[in-house]
Motif scaffolding. Structure first.
Motif, PDB file in Angstrom:
ATOM      1  N   ASP A   3       0.448  -1.217  -0.049  1.00  0.00           N
ATOM      2  CA  ASP A   3       0.356   0.008  -0.251  1.00  0.00           C
ATOM      3  C   ASP A   3       0.733   1.579   0.192  1.00  0.00           C
ATOM      4  N   VAL A   4       2.073   1.115  -0.209  1.00  0.00           N
ATOM      5  CA  VAL A   4       3.182   2.302   0.118  1.00  0.00           C
ATOM      6  C   VAL A   4       2.403   3.009  -1.554  1.00  0.00           C
ATOM      7  N   GLN A   5       2.556   4.499  -1.204  1.00  0.00           N
ATOM      8  CA  GLN A   5       1.978   5.309  -2.057  1.00  0.00           C
ATOM      9  C   GLN A   5       3.163   6.550  -2.103  1.00  0.00           C
ATOM     10  N   LEU A   6       3.651   7.069  -3.277  1.00  0.00           N
ATOM     11  CA  LEU A   6       4.637   7.878  -3.518  1.00  0.00           C
ATOM     12  C   LEU A   6       4.255   8.527  -4.826  1.00  0.00           C
ATOM     13  N   ASN A   7       4.800  10.365  -3.964  1.00  0.00           N
ATOM     14  CA  ASN A   7       4.124  11.339  -5.008  1.00  0.00           C
ATOM     15  C   ASN A   7       4.751  12.652  -4.739  1.00  0.00           C
ATOM     16  N   ILE A   8       5.222  12.430  -6.363  1.00  0.00           N
ATOM     17  CA  ILE A   8       6.450  13.054  -6.727  1.00  0.00           C
ATOM     18  C   ILE A   8       6.044  14.503  -7.568  1.00  0.00           C
ATOM     19  N   THR A  66      -1.475  19.365 -10.637  1.00  0.00           N
ATOM     20  CA  THR A  66      -2.692  18.056 -11.359  1.00  0.00           C
ATOM     21  C   THR A  66      -1.898  16.735 -11.296  1.00  0.00           C
ATOM     22  N   PRO A  67      -2.490  15.513 -10.470  1.00  0.00           N
ATOM     23  CA  PRO A  67      -1.309  14.435 -10.516  1.00  0.00           C
ATOM     24  C   PRO A  67      -2.086  13.794 -11.616  1.00  0.00           C
ATOM     25  N   TYR A  68      -1.215  13.185 -12.386  1.00  0.00           N
ATOM     26  CA  TYR A  68      -1.217  12.086 -12.850  1.00  0.00           C
ATOM     27  C   TYR A  68      -0.354  10.734 -11.952  1.00  0.00           C
ATOM     28  N   GLN A  69      -1.115   9.723 -12.807  1.00  0.00           N
ATOM     29  CA  GLN A  69      -0.949   8.507 -12.095  1.00  0.00           C
ATOM     30  C   GLN A  69       0.347   8.572 -13.250  1.00  0.00           C
ATOM     31  N   HIS A  70       1.283   6.878 -12.547  1.00  0.00           N
ATOM     32  CA  HIS A  70       1.510   5.712 -13.478  1.00  0.00           C
ATOM     33  C   HIS A  70       0.506   4.899 -13.840  1.00  0.00           C
ATOM     34  N   PRO A  71       0.584   4.367 -14.664  1.00  0.00           N
ATOM     35  CA  PRO A  71       0.262   3.221 -15.732  1.00  0.00           C
ATOM     36  C   PRO A  71      -0.091   1.423 -15.320  1.00  0.00           C
ATOM     37  N   LYS A  72       1.608   1.840 -14.522  1.00  0.00           N
ATOM     38  CA  LYS A  72       1.887   0.365 -14.401  1.00  0.00           C
ATOM     39  C   LYS A  72       1.875   0.495 -13.190  1.00  0.00           C
ATOM     40  N   GLN A 114       0.678   2.285  -9.649  1.00  0.00           N
ATOM     41  CA  GLN A 114      -0.890   2.772  -9.253  1.00  0.00           C
ATOM     42  C   GLN A 114      -0.355   3.277  -8.451  1.00  0.00           C
ATOM     43  N   ASN A 115       0.202   2.890  -7.033  1.00  0.00           N
ATOM     44  CA  ASN A 115       0.391   3.869  -5.975  1.00  0.00           C
ATOM     45  C   ASN A 115       1.758   4.484  -6.464  1.00  0.00           C
ATOM     46  N   VAL A 116       2.164   5.080  -7.202  1.00  0.00           N
ATOM     47  CA  VAL A 116       2.493   6.265  -8.121  1.00  0.00           C
ATOM     48  C   VAL A 116       2.076   7.374  -8.726  1.00  0.00           C
ATOM     49  N   LYS A 117       2.341   8.551  -8.368  1.00  0.00           N
ATOM     50  CA  LYS A 117       1.571   9.810  -8.627  1.00  0.00           C
ATOM     51  C   LYS A 117       2.639  10.284  -9.045  1.00  0.00           C
ATOM     52  N   LEU A 118       2.586  11.730 -10.059  1.00  0.00           N
ATOM     53  CA  LEU A 118       3.419  12.467 -10.423  1.00  0.00           C
ATOM     54  C   LEU A 118       2.191  13.497 -10.251  1.00  0.00           C
ATOM     55  N   TRP A 119       3.085  14.943  -9.293  1.00  0.00           N
ATOM     56  CA  TRP A 119       2.441  16.271  -9.781  1.00  0.00           C
ATOM     57  C   TRP A 119       2.547  16.821 -10.730  1.00  0.00           C
ATOM     58  N   ASP A 120       1.747  17.385 -11.340  1.00  0.00           N
ATOM     59  CA  ASP A 120       2.761  18.749 -12.370  1.00  0.00           C
ATOM     60  C   ASP A 120       2.301  19.900 -11.845  1.00  0.00           C
ATOM     61  N   VAL A 167       9.335   1.432  -4.382  1.00  0.00           N
ATOM     62  CA  VAL A 167       8.251   1.911  -5.380  1.00  0.00           C
ATOM     63  C   VAL A 167       8.715   2.776  -6.984  1.00  0.00           C
ATOM     64  N   LEU A 168       9.188   4.219  -6.111  1.00  0.00           N
ATOM     65  CA  LEU A 168       9.932   4.381  -7.235  1.00  0.00           C
ATOM     66  C   LEU A 168      10.836   3.641  -8.600  1.00  0.00           C
ATOM     67  N   LEU A 169      12.256   2.669  -8.324  1.00  0.00           N
ATOM     68  CA  LEU A 169      12.991   2.370  -8.820  1.00  0.00           C
ATOM     69  C   LEU A 169      11.932   1.362  -9.572  1.00  0.00           C
TER      70      LEU A 169
END
Length: 264
Positions: A45-50, A90-96, A98-104, A235-237
């Motif tokens: 369940d670890v979430q990563l928000n960049i 604005t969050p953009y979820q990683h397509p592969k 799901q627990n990674v979001k990149l925020w613009d 998760v990042l790697l």
């Protein structure tokens, strides 16, 4: 190959193993089973928000798309353009993953986002770290943002984008073109700009979003990975594109290290 050749056991792993061992010795099997399931759920369940920010035209949206394995024209990609297209975080979820979001994030210093209130407006607390992108010299707003992030005990990284365009331009302009010298000049220019605005010992990563395997992107990944907590590091790697043998080898090692968890 011995298990020790690839098993990376973190402090969190050791702590969880001790709790499970204690439950097996002093409590019921049901209690131990519950702790095991709780431990595995915590990992999954670890979430990563960049957070990725920079002035308009710096290439931050393209950078976000590349990190997600998407082209600028693909469905669900972050919109790109020469003018500021981002009006809110604005969050953009990683397509592969799901627990990674990149925020613009909107560029700091624009009409609606003043430096003094920027972090509060974009919701500072929800991000694990910040990437500050520029296609030229970093400016005073970038340094002020970095100082604020530093004060709040979070990590940030200066990324100088569009290096491929700079290299191509220098090749056409100079008969005695030297790529290493050109890269050193770009890096020095960025470092001096940051120091001029009070950033003491800045590290600048030179990046091309269209050639991630070149320049400093592998070093950026390694630096970010080292500075994250154990589970977020994994998760990042795993979310990073497969763009170099070194990255792929690190992913392999990480997945191998997880074998014992899955077996457990």
């Amino acid at each position: 190959m011995m298990a020790d050749d690839y098993c990376e056991i973190s402090e969190d792993d050791i702590k969880a193993a001790r709790q499970i061992e204690e439950a097996l010795e002093n409590e019921s099997l049901t209690s131990a089973s519950g702790k095991i399931q709780e431990y595995l759920k915590k990992i999954s369940d670890v979430q990563l928000n960049i957070a990725i920010t920079g002035e308009s035209g710096s290439g931050k949206s393209t950078f976000i798309n590349v990190l997600r394995g998407l082209g600028d024209e693909e469905e669900f990609s972050a919109p790109t353009g020469v003018v500021e297209t981002t009006q809110k975080a604005t969050p953009y979820q990683h397509p592969k993953h799901q627990n990674v979001k990149l925020w613009d994030l909107p560029g700091i210093g624009t009409t609606n986002f003043k430096p003094e209130t920027y972090l509060q407006q974009v919701g500072f607390d929800c991000y694990d770290f910040f990437i500050i992108v520029s296609s030229e010299r970093f400016r005073v707003n970038d340094v002020n943002l970095a100082k604020k992030i530093q004060e709040m005990k979070k990590s940030f990284y200066f990324v100088r984008s569009k290096i491929d365009s700079n290299i191509d331009a220098e090749k056409k302009r100079k008969k005695n073109f030297n790529q290493d010298e050109t890269l050193q000049n770009i890096r020095q220019n960025c470092v001096e700009g940051l120091r001029d605005h009070g950033q003491g010992f800045p590290q600048v990563f030179l990046i091309s979003s269209f050639e991630l395997h070149l320049y400093d992107f592998p070093n950026l990944v390694e630096t970010m990975e080292k500075e994250l907590p154990d589970y977020k590091r994994r998760v990042l790697l795993l979310s990073i594109p497969n763009m170099s043998l070194k990255i792929n080898q690190r992913k392999k090692e990480n997945l191998q290290a997880n074998i014992w968890r899955s077996a457990f």
